[in-house]
Design a protein around this motif. Structure first.
Motif, PDB file in Angstrom:
ATOM      1  N   HIS A  97      27.997  55.170  79.144  1.00  0.00           N
ATOM      2  CA  HIS A  97      27.419  54.936  77.825  1.00  0.00           C
ATOM      3  C   HIS A  97      26.065  54.262  77.981  1.00  0.00           C
ATOM      4  O   HIS A  97      25.954  53.183  78.547  1.00  0.00           O
ATOM      5  CB  HIS A  97      28.359  54.048  77.003  1.00  0.00           C
ATOM      6  CG  HIS A  97      27.921  53.859  75.590  1.00  0.00           C
ATOM      7  ND1 HIS A  97      27.343  52.701  75.141  1.00  0.00           N
ATOM      8  CD2 HIS A  97      27.954  54.694  74.517  1.00  0.00           C
ATOM      9  CE1 HIS A  97      27.053  52.812  73.857  1.00  0.00           C
ATOM     10  NE2 HIS A  97      27.410  54.007  73.443  1.00  0.00           N
ATOM     11  N   PHE A 125      23.664  54.330  75.183  1.00  0.00           N
ATOM     12  CA  PHE A 125      23.018  54.220  73.877  1.00  0.00           C
ATOM     13  C   PHE A 125      22.977  52.761  73.437  1.00  0.00           C
ATOM     14  O   PHE A 125      24.014  52.135  73.231  1.00  0.00           O
ATOM     15  CB  PHE A 125      23.786  55.060  72.850  1.00  0.00           C
ATOM     16  CG  PHE A 125      23.163  55.057  71.478  1.00  0.00           C
ATOM     17  CD1 PHE A 125      21.979  55.725  71.251  1.00  0.00           C
ATOM     18  CD2 PHE A 125      23.760  54.373  70.433  1.00  0.00           C
ATOM     19  CE1 PHE A 125      21.406  55.735  69.993  1.00  0.00           C
ATOM     20  CE2 PHE A 125      23.195  54.371  69.176  1.00  0.00           C
ATOM     21  CZ  PHE A 125      22.013  55.056  68.956  1.00  0.00           C
ATOM     22  N   CYS A 148      26.322  44.823  65.995  1.00  0.00           N
ATOM     23  CA  CYS A 148      27.572  45.557  65.777  1.00  0.00           C
ATOM     24  C   CYS A 148      28.684  44.602  65.335  1.00  0.00           C
ATOM     25  O   CYS A 148      29.460  44.920  64.423  1.00  0.00           O
ATOM     26  CB  CYS A 148      27.961  46.298  67.061  1.00  0.00           C
ATOM     27  SG  CYS A 148      29.459  47.295  66.916  1.00  0.00           S
ATOM     28  N   TRP A 155      30.051  53.357  63.997  1.00  0.00           N
ATOM     29  CA  TRP A 155      30.152  54.106  65.261  1.00  0.00           C
ATOM     30  C   TRP A 155      28.868  54.900  65.534  1.00  0.00           C
ATOM     31  O   TRP A 155      28.378  54.924  66.663  1.00  0.00           O
ATOM     32  CB  TRP A 155      31.346  55.057  65.197  1.00  0.00           C
ATOM     33  CG  TRP A 155      31.354  56.057  66.302  1.00  0.00           C
ATOM     34  CD1 TRP A 155      31.754  55.868  67.595  1.00  0.00           C
ATOM     35  CD2 TRP A 155      30.898  57.417  66.227  1.00  0.00           C
ATOM     36  NE1 TRP A 155      31.580  57.021  68.334  1.00  0.00           N
ATOM     37  CE2 TRP A 155      31.054  57.986  67.516  1.00  0.00           C
ATOM     38  CE3 TRP A 155      30.375  58.200  65.204  1.00  0.00           C
ATOM     39  CZ2 TRP A 155      30.710  59.303  67.786  1.00  0.00           C
ATOM     40  CZ3 TRP A 155      30.036  59.511  65.478  1.00  0.00           C
ATOM     41  CH2 TRP A 155      30.206  60.052  66.757  1.00  0.00           C
ATOM     42  N   TRP A 156      28.320  55.528  64.513  1.00  0.00           N
ATOM     43  CA  TRP A 156      27.112  56.335  64.698  1.00  0.00           C
ATOM     44  C   TRP A 156      25.909  55.459  65.044  1.00  0.00           C
ATOM     45  O   TRP A 156      25.032  55.864  65.811  1.00  0.00           O
ATOM     46  CB  TRP A 156      26.835  57.151  63.452  1.00  0.00           C
ATOM     47  CG  TRP A 156      25.597  57.983  63.538  1.00  0.00           C
ATOM     48  CD1 TRP A 156      24.377  57.734  62.990  1.00  0.00           C
ATOM     49  CD2 TRP A 156      25.462  59.221  64.256  1.00  0.00           C
ATOM     50  NE1 TRP A 156      23.479  58.737  63.303  1.00  0.00           N
ATOM     51  CE2 TRP A 156      24.127  59.667  64.085  1.00  0.00           C
ATOM     52  CE3 TRP A 156      26.343  59.991  65.018  1.00  0.00           C
ATOM     53  CZ2 TRP A 156      23.667  60.841  64.645  1.00  0.00           C
ATOM     54  CZ3 TRP A 156      25.873  61.173  65.573  1.00  0.00           C
ATOM     55  CH2 TRP A 156      24.545  61.577  65.385  1.00  0.00           C
ATOM     56  N   THR A 157      25.858  54.269  64.502  1.00  0.00           N
ATOM     57  CA  THR A 157      24.708  53.395  64.721  1.00  0.00           C
ATOM     58  C   THR A 157      24.745  52.723  66.085  1.00  0.00           C
ATOM     59  O   THR A 157      23.701  52.578  66.737  1.00  0.00           O
ATOM     60  CB  THR A 157      24.639  52.325  63.616  1.00  0.00           C
ATOM     61  OG1 THR A 157      24.612  52.960  62.347  1.00  0.00           O
ATOM     62  CG2 THR A 157      23.385  51.460  63.774  1.00  0.00           C
ATOM     63  N   ASP A 159      27.265  53.389  68.750  1.00  0.00           N
ATOM     64  CA  ASP A 159      28.037  53.996  69.839  1.00  0.00           C
ATOM     65  C   ASP A 159      27.595  55.439  70.104  1.00  0.00           C
ATOM     66  O   ASP A 159      26.956  55.737  71.110  1.00  0.00           O
ATOM     67  CB  ASP A 159      29.526  53.949  69.495  1.00  0.00           C
ATOM     68  CG  ASP A 159      30.412  54.259  70.687  1.00  0.00           C
ATOM     69  OD1 ASP A 159      30.077  55.201  71.444  1.00  0.00           O
ATOM     70  OD2 ASP A 159      31.438  53.590  70.885  1.00  0.00           O
ATOM     71  N   ARG A 160      27.979  56.349  69.218  1.00  0.00           N
ATOM     72  CA  ARG A 160      27.627  57.783  69.296  1.00  0.00           C
ATOM     73  C   ARG A 160      28.183  58.482  70.536  1.00  0.00           C
ATOM     74  O   ARG A 160      27.612  59.466  71.011  1.00  0.00           O
ATOM     75  CB  ARG A 160      26.111  57.984  69.258  1.00  0.00           C
ATOM     76  CG  ARG A 160      25.456  57.553  67.967  1.00  0.00           C
ATOM     77  CD  ARG A 160      24.005  58.003  67.914  1.00  0.00           C
ATOM     78  NE  ARG A 160      23.316  57.463  66.754  1.00  0.00           N
ATOM     79  CZ  ARG A 160      22.061  57.725  66.436  1.00  0.00           C
ATOM     80  NH1 ARG A 160      21.355  58.553  67.211  1.00  0.00           N
ATOM     81  NH2 ARG A 160      21.503  57.186  65.378  1.00  0.00           N
ATOM     82  N   SER A 161      29.264  58.007  71.089  1.00  0.00           N
ATOM     83  CA  SER A 161      29.863  58.660  72.251  1.00  0.00           C
ATOM     84  C   SER A 161      31.192  59.301  71.841  1.00  0.00           C
ATOM     85  O   SER A 161      31.889  58.802  70.953  1.00  0.00           O
ATOM     86  CB  SER A 161      30.097  57.655  73.384  1.00  0.00           C
ATOM     87  OG  SER A 161      31.043  56.676  73.010  1.00  0.00           O
ATOM     88  N   ARG A 162      31.523  60.398  72.510  1.00  0.00           N
ATOM     89  CA  ARG A 162      32.794  61.062  72.210  1.00  0.00           C
ATOM     90  C   ARG A 162      33.979  60.194  72.618  1.00  0.00           C
ATOM     91  O   ARG A 162      35.005  60.156  71.925  1.00  0.00           O
ATOM     92  CB  ARG A 162      32.848  62.405  72.930  1.00  0.00           C
ATOM     93  CG  ARG A 162      31.842  63.421  72.426  1.00  0.00           C
ATOM     94  CD  ARG A 162      31.940  64.716  73.200  1.00  0.00           C
ATOM     95  NE  ARG A 162      31.636  64.516  74.612  1.00  0.00           N
ATOM     96  CZ  ARG A 162      31.710  65.469  75.534  1.00  0.00           C
ATOM     97  NH1 ARG A 162      32.109  66.695  75.176  1.00  0.00           N
ATOM     98  NH2 ARG A 162      31.397  65.222  76.789  1.00  0.00           N
ATOM     99  N   LEU A 173      34.493  57.527  69.951  1.00  0.00           N
ATOM    100  CA  LEU A 173      35.127  58.064  68.748  1.00  0.00           C
ATOM    101  C   LEU A 173      36.611  58.329  68.986  1.00  0.00           C
ATOM    102  O   LEU A 173      37.466  57.965  68.152  1.00  0.00           O
ATOM    103  CB  LEU A 173      34.420  59.345  68.326  1.00  0.00           C
ATOM    104  CG  LEU A 173      34.972  60.050  67.082  1.00  0.00           C
ATOM    105  CD1 LEU A 173      34.845  59.153  65.858  1.00  0.00           C
ATOM    106  CD2 LEU A 173      34.256  61.377  66.851  1.00  0.00           C
ATOM    107  N   ASN A 192      32.190  48.051  72.624  1.00  0.00           N
ATOM    108  CA  ASN A 192      30.796  47.829  72.983  1.00  0.00           C
ATOM    109  C   ASN A 192      30.609  46.510  73.717  1.00  0.00           C
ATOM    110  O   ASN A 192      29.787  46.408  74.635  1.00  0.00           O
ATOM    111  CB  ASN A 192      29.924  47.843  71.714  1.00  0.00           C
ATOM    112  CG  ASN A 192      29.644  49.249  71.225  1.00  0.00           C
ATOM    113  OD1 ASN A 192      29.777  50.212  71.973  1.00  0.00           O
ATOM    114  ND2 ASN A 192      29.277  49.378  69.973  1.00  0.00           N
TER     115      ASN A 192
END
Length: 274
Positions: A152, A154, A164, A198-200, A202-205, A208, A258
């Motif tokens: 990760h 991002f 976060c 999550w989008w702000t 993390d953005r990882s599969r 999610l 995170n």
């Protein structure tokens, strides 16, 4: 009578031939010598062994000085693991005390009077259970990233992690403070906020997927606790609990994940037996 220049030429050629040790020093011998020097075998000998053709080395065993395969001492990985576990446990305890106190004060969560602690207005088992869950989740996120081969990257900075945490606290605060016409509207609003978190940040599969899994398992455990009378929720609308509770678990899993990822940066690689 011989000429002087013929005499000098013959003497110099003879001496040169004796010094070189060649039986016939001429154009043909010089060409042969140059050809030998430019042959593939001679060029290969001058270059030395080809590094690509060198035999592959076997797995390097722990070398001298007591260092393992990870490049550090054998106990360094376990030492960092214990440190990260303690930090994550402490974070989980603090978040549990703050957020659960808010839920209790707003009469969202009700505990039996005989198990309420006067200092925290909560059952004694809530902080250690939340701390243990935070340690497990925070260690699981970087482990899954390493297993999937998708590190990760991002927003890997502590400032982003703190933001976060602030957003997660805000989502939990909204679940206790905001008044909607029904729980469905509140649940949809918190679901949108959780996905936005999550989008702000993390953005990882993997983030999610783990968030959804954590939300499902935590909701199931909470339903079992409420069913057995350990505690209860006011105005339950989804199998003894509030319908927005999975959103809180999802955003909490992403937040703790995170933190665990950030703590795992710079940690030596786990030593392998092979």
């Amino acid at each position: 009578m011989p000429r002087l220049d013929d005499h000098c030429w013959s003497c110099s050629c003879a001496q040169g031939a004796r010094h070189r040790g060649l039986p016939g020093a001429g154009a043909g011998g010089l060409a042969a010598k140059v050809g030998d020097m430019l042959s593939p075998a001679a060029l290969a000998a001058r270059r030395g062994p080809d590094p690509d053709s060198a035999p592959a080395r076997g797995p390097r065993s722990p070398g001298a000085g007591g260092r393992g395969a990870g490049g550090g001492p054998p106990g360094s990985w376990h030492h960092h693991l214990v440190q990260r576990s303690l930090v994550l446990f402490s974070v989980g305890v603090v978040l549990a005390l703050v957020l659960n106190l808010l839920q209790v004060q707003r009469n969202v969560t009700l505990f039996p009077e005989e198990v309420i602690a006067t200092i925290f207005s909560s059952a004694w088992w809530v902080p250690p259970c939340c701390g243990t869950a935070a340690a497990v989740v925070g260690l699981l996120y970087p482990c899954i990233d390493s297993h999937l081969g998708e590190p990760h990257k991002f927003k890997r900075e502590w400032a982003s992690v703190m933001r976060c945490v602030a957003v997660f606290v805000g989502i939990n605060h909204a679940s206790a403070k905001l008044d909607f016409a029904n729980n469905v509207q509140l649940s949809l609003t918190l679901a949108a906020l959780s996905l936005g978190l999550w989008w702000t940040f993390d953005r990882s599969r993997s983030g999610l997927g783990l968030g959804i899994t954590i939300a499902f398992l935590a909701t199931l455990i909470t339903q079992l606790l409420v069913y057995n009378g350990v505690y209860q929720y006011t105005s339950p609308d989804f199998l003894y609990i509030r319908s927005w509770l999975p959103c809180i678990f999802f955003s909490g899993g992403v937040t703790v994940g995170n933190i665990g990822r950030q703590l795992a940066m710079g940690v030596p690689e786990k030593p392998h037996s092979d």
